[in-house]
Motif scaffolding. Structure first.
Motif, PDB file in Angstrom:
ATOM      1  N   PRO A   1       0.805  -1.222   0.000  1.00 19.68           N
ATOM      2  CA  PRO A   1       0.000   0.000   0.000  1.00 19.68           C
ATOM      3  C   PRO A   1       0.839   1.274   0.000  1.00 19.68           C
ATOM      4  O   PRO A   1       0.337   2.350  -0.296  1.00 19.68           O
ATOM      5  N   VAL A   2       2.137   1.150   0.313  1.00 18.27           N
ATOM      6  CA  VAL A   2       3.035   2.298   0.393  1.00 18.27           C
ATOM      7  C   VAL A   2       4.361   1.927  -0.257  1.00 18.27           C
ATOM      8  O   VAL A   2       4.871   0.826  -0.054  1.00 18.27           O
ATOM      9  N   GLY A   3       4.918   2.846  -1.031  1.00 18.36           N
ATOM     10  CA  GLY A   3       6.217   2.613  -1.650  1.00 18.36           C
ATOM     11  C   GLY A   3       7.358   3.058  -0.745  1.00 18.36           C
ATOM     12  O   GLY A   3       7.144   3.464   0.397  1.00 18.36           O
ATOM     13  N   PRO A   4       8.583   3.020  -1.252  1.00 19.00           N
ATOM     14  CA  PRO A   4       9.751   3.314  -0.416  1.00 19.00           C
ATOM     15  C   PRO A   4       9.774   4.730   0.153  1.00 19.00           C
ATOM     16  O   PRO A   4      10.168   4.931   1.297  1.00 19.00           O
ATOM     17  N   PHE A   5       9.336   5.733  -0.607  1.00 21.35           N
ATOM     18  CA  PHE A   5       9.344   7.095  -0.085  1.00 21.35           C
ATOM     19  C   PHE A   5       8.257   7.293   0.962  1.00 21.35           C
ATOM     20  O   PHE A   5       8.445   8.021   1.933  1.00 21.35           O
ATOM     21  N   GLY A   6       7.123   6.637   0.777  1.00 15.52           N
ATOM     22  CA  GLY A   6       6.077   6.670   1.795  1.00 15.52           C
ATOM     23  C   GLY A   6       6.538   6.016   3.080  1.00 15.52           C
ATOM     24  O   GLY A   6       6.240   6.497   4.177  1.00 15.52           O
ATOM     25  N   ILE A   7       7.288   4.928   2.961  1.00 17.46           N
ATOM     26  CA  ILE A   7       7.827   4.259   4.151  1.00 17.46           C
ATOM     27  C   ILE A   7       8.801   5.182   4.879  1.00 17.46           C
ATOM     28  O   ILE A   7       8.784   5.283   6.105  1.00 17.46           O
ATOM     29  N   LEU A   8       9.644   5.892   4.129  1.00 17.48           N
ATOM     30  CA  LEU A   8      10.559   6.846   4.753  1.00 17.48           C
ATOM     31  C   LEU A   8       9.790   7.942   5.491  1.00 17.48           C
ATOM     32  O   LEU A   8      10.182   8.363   6.572  1.00 17.48           O
ATOM     33  N   ASP A   9       8.679   8.386   4.928  1.00 21.43           N
ATOM     34  CA  ASP A   9       7.856   9.376   5.617  1.00 21.43           C
ATOM     35  C   ASP A   9       7.282   8.809   6.913  1.00 21.43           C
ATOM     36  O   ASP A   9       7.162   9.514   7.908  1.00 21.43           O
ATOM     37  N   ILE A  10       6.928   7.532   6.911  1.00 20.73           N
ATOM     38  CA  ILE A  10       6.373   6.903   8.111  1.00 20.73           C
ATOM     39  C   ILE A  10       7.415   6.808   9.215  1.00 20.73           C
ATOM     40  O   ILE A  10       7.147   7.159  10.360  1.00 20.73           O
ATOM     41  N   VAL A  11       8.611   6.353   8.884  1.00 20.21           N
ATOM     42  CA  VAL A  11       9.647   6.215   9.920  1.00 20.21           C
ATOM     43  C   VAL A  11      10.267   7.560  10.294  1.00 20.21           C
ATOM     44  O   VAL A  11      10.838   7.686  11.363  1.00 20.21           O
ATOM     45  N   GLY A  12      10.138   8.557   9.435  1.00 23.39           N
ATOM     46  CA  GLY A  12      10.697   9.877   9.702  1.00 23.39           C
ATOM     47  C   GLY A  12      12.104   9.996   9.160  1.00 23.39           C
ATOM     48  O   GLY A  12      12.824   9.015   9.020  1.00 23.39           O
ATOM     49  N   MET A  13      12.508  11.198   8.861  1.00 25.45           N
ATOM     50  CA  MET A  13      13.819  11.430   8.254  1.00 25.45           C
ATOM     51  C   MET A  13      14.979  11.241   9.228  1.00 25.45           C
ATOM     52  O   MET A  13      16.120  11.074   8.820  1.00 25.45           O
ATOM     53  N   GLU A  14      14.684  11.234  10.538  1.00 28.49           N
ATOM     54  CA  GLU A  14      15.750  11.035  11.514  1.00 28.49           C
ATOM     55  C   GLU A  14      16.423   9.681  11.329  1.00 28.49           C
ATOM     56  O   GLU A  14      17.645   9.573  11.438  1.00 28.49           O
ATOM     57  N   THR A  15      15.629   8.662  11.042  1.00 27.01           N
ATOM     58  CA  THR A  15      16.175   7.305  10.932  1.00 27.01           C
ATOM     59  C   THR A  15      17.153   7.162   9.769  1.00 27.01           C
ATOM     60  O   THR A  15      18.298   6.759   9.986  1.00 27.01           O
ATOM     61  N   PRO A  16      16.761   7.475   8.527  1.00 28.36           N
ATOM     62  CA  PRO A  16      17.747   7.332   7.446  1.00 28.36           C
ATOM     63  C   PRO A  16      18.936   8.281   7.609  1.00 28.36           C
ATOM     64  O   PRO A  16      20.062   7.914   7.288  1.00 28.36           O
ATOM     65  N   TYR A  17      18.690   9.471   8.131  1.00 32.49           N
ATOM     66  CA  TYR A  17      19.789  10.415   8.348  1.00 32.49           C
ATOM     67  C   TYR A  17      20.804   9.828   9.325  1.00 32.49           C
ATOM     68  O   TYR A  17      22.004   9.805   9.047  1.00 32.49           O
ATOM     69  N   ASN A  18      20.344   9.317  10.456  1.00 29.65           N
ATOM     70  CA  ASN A  18      21.254   8.735  11.446  1.00 29.65           C
ATOM     71  C   ASN A  18      21.944   7.480  10.925  1.00 29.65           C
ATOM     72  O   ASN A  18      23.122   7.250  11.214  1.00 29.65           O
ATOM     73  N   LEU A  19      21.250   6.673  10.152  1.00 30.91           N
ATOM     74  CA  LEU A  19      21.878   5.482   9.561  1.00 30.91           C
ATOM     75  C   LEU A  19      23.005   5.870   8.612  1.00 30.91           C
ATOM     76  O   LEU A  19      24.068   5.241   8.613  1.00 30.91           O
ATOM     77  N   HIS A  20      22.788   6.891   7.817  1.00 30.71           N
ATOM     78  CA  HIS A  20      23.830   7.326   6.888  1.00 30.71           C
ATOM     79  C   HIS A  20      25.016   7.938   7.618  1.00 30.71           C
ATOM     80  O   HIS A  20      26.161   7.751   7.217  1.00 30.71           O
ATOM     81  N   ILE A  21      24.765   8.659   8.695  1.00 29.96           N
ATOM     82  CA  ILE A  21      25.860   9.212   9.492  1.00 29.96           C
ATOM     83  C   ILE A  21      26.735   8.077  10.027  1.00 29.96           C
ATOM     84  O   ILE A  21      27.968   8.152  10.020  1.00 29.96           O
ATOM     85  N   MET A  22      26.101   7.001  10.466  1.00 28.96           N
ATOM     86  CA  MET A  22      26.841   5.872  11.026  1.00 28.96           C
ATOM     87  C   MET A  22      27.698   5.160   9.982  1.00 28.96           C
ATOM     88  O   MET A  22      28.655   4.475  10.330  1.00 28.96           O
ATOM     89  N   GLN A  23      27.374   5.314   8.697  1.00 29.25           N
ATOM     90  CA  GLN A  23      28.153   4.657   7.645  1.00 29.25           C
ATOM     91  C   GLN A  23      29.503   5.326   7.425  1.00 29.25           C
ATOM     92  O   GLN A  23      30.341   4.812   6.709  1.00 29.25           O
ATOM     93  N   GLY A  24      29.701   6.470   8.000  1.00 29.43           N
ATOM     94  CA  GLY A  24      31.001   7.117   7.892  1.00 29.43           C
ATOM     95  C   GLY A  24      31.153   7.988   6.670  1.00 29.43           C
ATOM     96  O   GLY A  24      30.180   8.469   6.105  1.00 29.43           O
ATOM     97  N   LYS A  25      32.370   8.160   6.252  1.00 26.80           N
ATOM     98  CA  LYS A  25      32.711   9.101   5.189  1.00 26.80           C
ATOM     99  C   LYS A  25      32.822   8.460   3.814  1.00 26.80           C
ATOM    100  O   LYS A  25      33.546   8.942   2.954  1.00 26.80           O
ATOM    101  N   LYS A  26      32.113   7.375   3.583  1.00 24.00           N
ATOM    102  CA  LYS A  26      32.083   6.793   2.243  1.00 24.00           C
ATOM    103  C   LYS A  26      31.432   7.815   1.312  1.00 24.00           C
ATOM    104  O   LYS A  26      30.431   8.437   1.670  1.00 24.00           O
ATOM    105  N   PRO A  27      31.969   8.003   0.113  1.00 21.75           N
ATOM    106  CA  PRO A  27      31.430   9.036  -0.777  1.00 21.75           C
ATOM    107  C   PRO A  27      29.928   8.925  -1.027  1.00 21.75           C
ATOM    108  O   PRO A  27      29.219   9.923  -0.971  1.00 21.75           O
TER     109      PRO A  27
END
Length: 77
Positions: free
Chosen positions: A7-33
């Motif tokens: 019923p919801v695609g990937p961007f809708g799922i990101l809206d449900i979990v909130g931008m804090e989650t993907p932002y923090n996950l990417h920060i944890m990945q370090g300085k990969k380009p």
């Protein structure tokens, strides 16, 4: 959404979990380009603009009536 029947695609799922989650996950990945590009993109385009998802009424979609709930959303123009 079409292939899985979800019923919801990937961007809708990101809206449900909130931008804090993907932002923090990417920060944890370090300085990969690629990770740094995505971290910056999420921060400047979403977090800094207050587009945190359903919790703020705006993310990739506008709430309470996101476009993906429209009956013609996935139909070809």
């Amino acid at each position: 959404m079409l292939s899985t029947g979800a019923p919801v695609g990937p961007f809708g799922i990101l809206d449900i979990v909130g931008m804090e989650t993907p932002y923090n996950l990417h920060i944890m990945q370090g300085k990969k380009p690629t990770a740094q590009f995505l971290t910056d993109k999420i921060k400047y385009d979403m977090v800094d603009q207050g587009k945190m998802g359903i919790s703020t009424g705006k993310g990739f979609y506008s709430y309470p009536n996101p476009a993906y709930k429209d009956t013609g959303f996935l139909k070809n123009s």
